[in-house]
Structure formats: structure tokens, C-alpha cells
Motif scaffolding. Structure first.
Motif, PDB file in Angstrom:
ATOM      1  N   ASP A  83       4.583  13.102   7.341  1.00  0.00           N
ATOM      2  CA  ASP A  83       4.155  14.368   7.364  1.00  0.00           C
ATOM      3  C   ASP A  83       4.507  14.935   6.222  1.00  0.00           C
ATOM      4  O   ASP A  83       5.691  14.166   5.685  1.00  0.00           O
ATOM      5  N   LYS A  84       4.450  16.154   5.672  1.00  0.00           N
ATOM      6  CA  LYS A  84       5.257  16.701   4.088  1.00  0.00           C
ATOM      7  C   LYS A  84       6.082  17.725   4.005  1.00  0.00           C
ATOM      8  O   LYS A  84       6.411  18.052   5.637  1.00  0.00           O
ATOM      9  N   HIS A  85       7.515  16.489   3.895  1.00  0.00           N
ATOM     10  CA  HIS A  85       8.268  17.062   3.426  1.00  0.00           C
ATOM     11  C   HIS A  85       8.501  18.713   3.185  1.00  0.00           C
ATOM     12  O   HIS A  85       7.090  19.651   2.563  1.00  0.00           O
ATOM     13  N   GLU A  86       9.827  19.620   2.721  1.00  0.00           N
ATOM     14  CA  GLU A  86       9.486  20.789   2.140  1.00  0.00           C
ATOM     15  C   GLU A  86       9.534  20.207   1.335  1.00  0.00           C
ATOM     16  O   GLU A  86       8.935  21.550   0.086  1.00  0.00           O
ATOM     17  N   SER A  87       9.502  19.701   0.049  1.00  0.00           N
ATOM     18  CA  SER A  87       9.537  19.273  -1.123  1.00  0.00           C
ATOM     19  C   SER A  87       7.787  19.194  -1.358  1.00  0.00           C
ATOM     20  O   SER A  87       7.366  19.233  -2.634  1.00  0.00           O
ATOM     21  N   GLU A  90       4.482  13.368   0.533  1.00  0.00           N
ATOM     22  CA  GLU A  90       4.566  12.896   2.260  1.00  0.00           C
ATOM     23  C   GLU A  90       5.900  12.239   2.318  1.00  0.00           C
ATOM     24  O   GLU A  90       5.779  10.996   1.103  1.00  0.00           O
ATOM     25  N   LYS A  93       8.369  10.521   8.890  1.00  0.00           N
ATOM     26  CA  LYS A  93       9.107  11.717  10.223  1.00  0.00           C
ATOM     27  C   LYS A  93       8.846  11.154  11.072  1.00  0.00           C
ATOM     28  O   LYS A  93       7.950  10.198  12.325  1.00  0.00           O
TER      29      LYS A  93
END
Length: 149
Positions: A83-87, A90, A93
Motif C-alpha cells: 500500500d502507499k504510505h503517507e509519503s 509504496e 502493510k
């Protein structure tokens, strides 16, 4: 399809079988909202609960899973996914499902299934009623189930 006034002649005719699960759920909800808004309001809580079903089903179907403390303790199941992090980057998770959560979720989903099955039955009866102009009633003429060569 029972909620659509003319299920044989609409924008999604013939497409439902090929749709992915999320699209099927979204289209059913959309049709209920559009064609049977009173039913949508009556069953809104159940439609909202389908999101939990979709999320868990996707986790179990599309993610790698393992038991957190196997082989001795099978009470927690972990699904790992990208998944993509806030930054914006990818990364890996995971979600952990406890035995208690799954049992409670199954109870919630069983209730939702029962309620939406009751809605389906109501829609089916309305659709098949004698007053529906889109249901072909050719039995008297002997035209139904006849094979032509």
C-alpha cells in the motif's frame, strides 16, 4: 436486476457476470438508490455493511496470509499487502484479524445477508407481479421454452 424497471434494456445489461465484486456491489447499490429509493433508505445500514464484507473478502482472496503465532496459537491471522504510505511511497502493510473479530464479523455479515435476502425476495415478487409490463407472459401461447431450429 429486479429493481430496474426494464432489466433487459439498461446500461449494464449483459455486463454483470463479468464485473468484479466491488463493481457488482456498487452497481446494485446505485440501482437501488436510483429505482427504489425507499428500499435504499430502509436497507442503508445493510448496504453500508457490505463494505466490511468487501474489505475482508479482498484481504482473504488477494493478500498473503499467515497465522501470527503458529503452530501453537491460531487466534490471530495476519494479511500482508502493498500500500502507499503517507509519503506516497509504496511499502508493506498488514492487518491482523483476531478470532473474536472474525466471529463477530460473521455474525454481522449473516444479519446483513438475511436482510438483503429479504429485500431480494420483495423485489422479486414486485418484478414478477402481474402489474409489471416488462415480464413476458407467453405461457398461454406455448411460446416459452420452445426450441426453434
Amino acid at each position: 436486476m429486479f429493481c430496474n424497471p426494464d432489466p433487459n434494456n439498461h446500461e449494464r445489461a449483459g455486463q454483470f457476470e463479468e464485473m468484479k465484486m466491488a463493481a457488482k456491489i456498487n452497481n446494485v447499490i446505485s440501482d437501488i438508490k436510483k429505482y427504489k429509493p425507499t428500499y435504499y433508505l430502509e436497507f442503508k445500514k445493510d448496504f453500508d455493511g457490505l463494505e466490511e464484507f468487501r474489505r475482508i473478502r479482498n484481504d482473504m482472496s488477494h493478500c498473503k496470509g499467515d497465522f501470527v503465532n503458529e503452530p501453537d496459537d491460531l487466534s490471530e491471522f495476519r494479511v500482508t499487502y502493498v500500500d502507499k504510505h503517507e509519503s506516497g511511497k509504496e511499502g508493506m502493510k498488514f492487518t491482523i484479524y483476531s478470532e473474536q473479530f472474525i466471529e463477530q464479523s460473521l455474525d454481522r455479515l449473516a444479519t446483513i445477508n438475511g436482510n438483503l435476502s429479504a429485500l431480494w425476495l420483495r423485489l422479486s415478487k414486485e418484478y414478477n407481479s402481474d402489474s409489471n409490463p416488462f415480464v413476458y407472459r407467453g405461457f398461454e401461447a406455448g411460446l416459452v421454452n420452445k426450441i426453434y431450429k
